[in-house]
Design a protein around this motif. Structure first.
Motif, PDB file in Angstrom:
ATOM      1  N   GLY A  42      -8.408  31.343 -67.199  1.00 45.64           N
ATOM      2  CA  GLY A  42      -7.336  30.527 -67.757  1.00 45.64           C
ATOM      3  C   GLY A  42      -7.862  29.482 -68.733  1.00 45.64           C
ATOM      4  N   VAL A  43      -8.977  28.837 -68.378  1.00 45.60           N
ATOM      5  CA  VAL A  43      -9.579  27.837 -69.263  1.00 45.60           C
ATOM      6  C   VAL A  43     -10.099  28.503 -70.539  1.00 45.60           C
ATOM      7  CG1 VAL A  43     -11.461  26.177 -69.529  1.00 45.60           C
ATOM      8  CG2 VAL A  43     -10.160  26.257 -67.390  1.00 45.60           C
ATOM      9  N   ILE A  44     -10.716  29.672 -70.384  1.00 44.18           N
ATOM     10  CA  ILE A  44     -11.233  30.393 -71.548  1.00 44.18           C
ATOM     11  C   ILE A  44     -10.099  30.757 -72.496  1.00 44.18           C
ATOM     12  CG2 ILE A  44     -12.279  32.580 -72.283  1.00 44.18           C
ATOM     13  CD1 ILE A  44     -14.084  32.384 -69.818  1.00 44.18           C
ATOM     14  N   GLU A  45      -8.963  31.144 -71.934  1.00 45.56           N
ATOM     15  CA  GLU A  45      -7.795  31.476 -72.768  1.00 45.56           C
ATOM     16  C   GLU A  45      -7.320  30.254 -73.554  1.00 45.56           C
ATOM     17  OE1 GLU A  45      -3.233  33.174 -72.175  1.00 45.56           O
ATOM     18  OE2 GLU A  45      -4.734  33.480 -70.600  1.00 45.56           O
ATOM     19  N   ILE A  46      -7.315  29.083 -72.903  1.00 46.00           N
ATOM     20  CA  ILE A  46      -6.922  27.840 -73.583  1.00 46.00           C
ATOM     21  C   ILE A  46      -7.896  27.518 -74.712  1.00 46.00           C
ATOM     22  CG2 ILE A  46      -6.775  25.327 -73.299  1.00 46.00           C
ATOM     23  CD1 ILE A  46      -5.720  25.857 -70.456  1.00 46.00           C
ATOM     24  N   LEU A  47      -9.187  27.654 -74.431  1.00 45.91           N
ATOM     25  CA  LEU A  47     -10.206  27.304 -75.422  1.00 45.91           C
ATOM     26  C   LEU A  47     -10.212  28.284 -76.590  1.00 45.91           C
ATOM     27  CD1 LEU A  47     -13.181  26.293 -73.096  1.00 45.91           C
ATOM     28  CD2 LEU A  47     -11.454  24.827 -74.158  1.00 45.91           C
ATOM     29  N   THR A  48      -9.999  29.549 -76.291  1.00 46.02           N
ATOM     30  CA  THR A  48      -9.982  30.562 -77.344  1.00 46.02           C
ATOM     31  C   THR A  48      -8.853  30.301 -78.335  1.00 46.02           C
ATOM     32  OG1 THR A  48     -10.918  32.203 -75.824  1.00 46.02           O
ATOM     33  CG2 THR A  48      -9.848  33.036 -77.807  1.00 46.02           C
ATOM     34  N   ALA A  49      -7.734  29.778 -77.817  1.00 47.13           N
ATOM     35  CA  ALA A  49      -6.577  29.501 -78.681  1.00 47.13           C
ATOM     36  C   ALA A  49      -6.721  28.193 -79.447  1.00 47.13           C
ATOM     37  CB  ALA A  49      -5.306  29.458 -77.831  1.00 47.13           C
TER      38      ALA A  49
END
Length: 210
Positions: A11-18
């Protein structure tokens, strides 16, 4: 991004990727894994959970600073505790955020520690409740029962043995210990015992002779 909970990590990786200007170069599930990947990938920022299997956070942060001096460490944790935050910041972390922080706060913290690399620049994000615990001091916030449970923990008794000794449910022992960890900013039984003994909340554990 280093966290042993896969769903949270993703979930954190998804936030950072965006997020604009952030590229995720790797992910890790333990302190050792984070150090190995940081040494190889040399990221600008390592996001680190406090409680992961194996190597403790107090060993991981200095090791990260050693294997990848360029990297900045952002601690992202469930522990809303200023005492723990100060300790980890002193060990070399650049930011300490609780997991209740918003995505904007996380992204802003990452950008900030990268842009401002001065040694005196740190970011601390805890709640007002976390700040109030520092004003109270640990002696004011541990209940008599919590001290009792912790004192028996210091004698190396298991949760089941403590429950039998105090005539309470084993689940109640676990709940008391969770509260103690939160209040003392501890990450393990040993850490809680050491901090409580240092603060004179329980007797200093005796070392048994062989």
């Amino acid at each position: 991004m280093a966290d042993d909970h896969t769903l949270f990590r993703e979930g954190v990786i998804e936030i950072l990727t965006a997020a604009q200007g952030i590229d995720v170069t790797g992910e890790a599930h333990s302190g050792e894994d984070a150090c190995e990947k940081a040494a190889r990938l040399r990221p600008d920022v390592v996001i680190l959970d406090v409680e992961m299997p194996g190597q403790g956070v107090r060993e991981t942060i200095p090791r990260l600073r050693q294997v990848s001096p360029h990297s900045r460490v952002v601690v992202l944790t469930m522990h809303d505790d200023v005492v723990l935050a100060r300790e980890l910041l002193a060990l070399g972390a650049s930011a300490y955020l609780v997991k209740g922080s918003t995505r904007h706060e996380l992204v802003s913290a990452i950008h900030s520690v990268v842009v401002d690399r001065g040694p005196g620049h740190v970011i601390l994000s805890v709640s007002q409740q976390g700040l109030s615990r520092v004003e109270q001091g640990p002696g004011d916030i541990l209940s008599d029962r919590e001290r009792e449970v912790l004192a028996l923990t210091a004698e190396a008794l298991s949760n089941s043995q403590i429950a039998n000794r105090l005539n309470i449910a084993e689940g109640t022992v676990k709940r008391h210990l969770r509260n103690v960890y939160r209040k003392l900013g501890a990450v393990s039984r040993l850490d809680a015992v050491n901090k409580a003994a240092a603060a004179s909340l329980i007797p200093v554990p005796r070392v048994k002779d062989d």
